[in-house]
Design an enzyme around this catalytic site. Structure first.
Site, mmCIF file in Angstrom:
data_model
loop_
_atom_site.group_PDB
_atom_site.id
_atom_site.type_symbol
_atom_site.label_atom_id
_atom_site.label_comp_id
_atom_site.label_asym_id
_atom_site.label_seq_id
_atom_site.Cartn_x
_atom_site.Cartn_y
_atom_site.Cartn_z
ATOM 1 N N LYS A 212 0.677 -1.218 0.011
ATOM 2 C CA LYS A 212 0.054 -0.174 -0.198
ATOM 3 C C LYS A 212 0.920 1.243 -0.088
ATOM 4 C CE LYS A 212 -3.173 2.918 0.387
ATOM 5 N NZ LYS A 212 -4.140 3.139 -0.573
ATOM 6 N N ASN A 216 1.508 4.393 -3.422
ATOM 7 C CA ASN A 216 1.013 5.774 -3.184
ATOM 8 C C ASN A 216 2.568 6.519 -3.482
ATOM 9 O OD1 ASN A 216 -1.489 5.648 -3.036
ATOM 10 N ND2 ASN A 216 -1.826 6.047 -1.073
ATOM 11 N N CYS A 266 -3.538 11.004 1.423
ATOM 12 C CA CYS A 266 -2.933 9.702 1.284
ATOM 13 C C CYS A 266 -1.595 9.728 0.573
ATOM 14 C CB CYS A 266 -3.827 8.723 0.066
ATOM 15 S SG CYS A 266 -5.438 8.562 0.717
#
Ligand code: SAJ
Length: 420
Positions: A212, A216, A266
């Site tokens: 994850k 990003n 994010c």
């Protein structure tokens, strides 16, 4: 395994759509949130966040009795934790909300339950969560103690949906399933397969956590590359937009677009989790963050330069010049102003400029507190009519549609390359 009741802890931008997706498949879902206002709103069949199609799905799920919200956890077969994981002042990840969520579900856990962490987290957070749960429930066994035979199964399954397209991506995207044990992973796959059309790809929890953060950070580094090019091109008198479109004709080059900086909750946050845990190795990731974070200040310098040119060309004083800023949201065609670089630029302009600062943001009805008294929210046409200097910050569809003939008499700072 039949999941009769599924509980989602944290009913925000990820938790609520996920709860609604299970409920839309006729599963009984209890959504838990500490925010009583959010709980009441959902129980009325309404939503407290903006996301296309979510209102419709939540309304139906509540009306049909599949979705219900509460402020304290109740027993369920599966618990999904989707709470915020911000960073502290020194960029260290803050797991306080995860700890509180784990503490709140611990009393209702029973043998055979599955606990999934969905929140973006530093590597090792799932194991840490398992420790917190074990400390609260010594009568049950957990994967770190009993492996496959554990009473409670635990997995890390990150969300990867794009705000604005959540209801589609939630169902279609492949899902990374990081089980603390193979049995945990199997159960987590079964759970998501209730609504998932994409594939469940199984790994361990640490790899899933890193995956994850990697996704990003990859995007952040690539945007930083585009932002750095925009600085270089401005210095060289080259259009960065033309340059990128030419370079992208190469079959193995695909540069992203520069802008006023990187916003949202994010991409501007997650890379710091890698940097915090690996400060020596993560040099490129840290630099990308710094490049993107410094972009709003560079934009302010461009505005100052352009205003100076405008002063020379007109016979007005600085206090008589009007600057109109186009866009406040953190990206196009949404109303979300959180961590928005456009907001940061407008605040800096309004604090510095002696004349009038106008803001056009078609997706909001009122300026946020931080700009109250400093700037005026106006309609697009009024801004074009009144302003001397235009600052393009977010490429909303309405702004892209403005014809060149209406931009002839202005001085323009265009951070998105739509009014070139
Ligand atoms: N941006 C640019 N140039 C670009 C693309 C984006 O400057 O070429 C800027 C945007 O304007 C915005 C920021 O980057 O300020 C982030 O926008 P985004 O659309 O890239 O991403 P988010 O934050 O809306 O969602 C991201 C997604 N991650 C990836 O695409 C790898 C999404 O899939 C994740 O689920 C989400 O973060 C998340 O929750 O982690």
């Amino acid at each position: 395994m039949t999941f009769n009741t599924i509980s989602v802890i944290g009913l925000g931008y990820i938790g609520l759509p996920t709860a609604a997706a299970f409920a839309s498949r006729q599963k009984s879902v209890i959504g838990i949130d500490i925010n009583a206002h959010a709980v009441e709103t959902i129980n009325r069949g309404e939503i407290h966040i903006v996301e296309p199609d979510l209102d419709r799905v939540v309304k139906t799920a509540v009306e049909q009795g599949y979705l219900r919200a509460a402020t304290t956890p109740e027993p369920a077969e599966a618990f999904l934790i989707a709470v915020p994981t911000p960073f502290k002042d020194d960029y260290q990840p803050d797991l306080a909300f995860v700890k509180a969520a784990a503490g709140s579900i611990a009393p209702v856990l029973k043998k055979g339950d599955l606990v999934i962490l969905e929140s973006t987290s530093p590597v090792g957070a799932t194991e840490q969560m398992a420790e917190w749960l074990a400390a609260a429930r010594s009568d049950l066994t957990f994967p770190q103690q009993a492996g496959e035979q554990a009473d409670i199964h635990i997995a890390y399954c990150p969300e990867r949906v794009l705000p604005g397209q959540v209801m589609v991506e939630l169902i279609k995207n492949d899902r990374v399933i990081g089980g603390m044990t193979p049995a945990s992973a199997r159960m987590a796959c079964e759970l998501y397969e209730i609504f998932l059309e994409g594939e469940c790809v199984v790994t361990n929890s640490r790899t899933a956590e890193m995956c994850k953060l990697t996704e990003n950070s990859f995007r952040d580094v690539n945007i930083a590359f585009a932002n750095e090019l925009s600085l270089i091109c401005a210095d060289q008198g080259i259009s960065v937009w033309e340059l990128i479109s030419l370079a992208n004709r190469h079959p193995r080059v695909n540069i992203l677009q520069p802008g006023p900086g990187v916003g949202g909750h994010c991409i501007a946050v997650d890379p710091w989790f890698i940097v915090a845990q690996n400060p020596v190795q993560a040099r490129l990731i840290r630099t990308a963050r710094e490049v993107n974070d410094s972009k709003p200040h560079w934009v302010l310098e461009q505005v100052k330069k352009t205003l100076a040119e405008c002063l020379v060309a007109s016979d007005k004083r600085a206090s008589e010049l009007t600057i109109a800023c186009f866009g406040l949201a953190f990206k196009p065609n949404i109303d979300d102003l959180r961590e928005s670089p456009a907001m940061e630029v407008v605040e800096m302009i309004a604090d510095w400029h002696q004349g009038c600062t106008l803001v056009v943001e078609p997706n909001i009805h009122q300026l946020p507190e931080a700009l109250a008294g400093k700037a005026d929210l106006v309609l697009l046409d009024d801004a074009l009519q009144q302003a001397d200097v235009l600052v393009m910050l977010v490429d909303h569809a309405q702004f892209r549609a403005v014809g060149n003939d209406r931009l002839k008499s202005h001085f323009i700072v265009d951070t998105k390359g739509v009014w070139q």
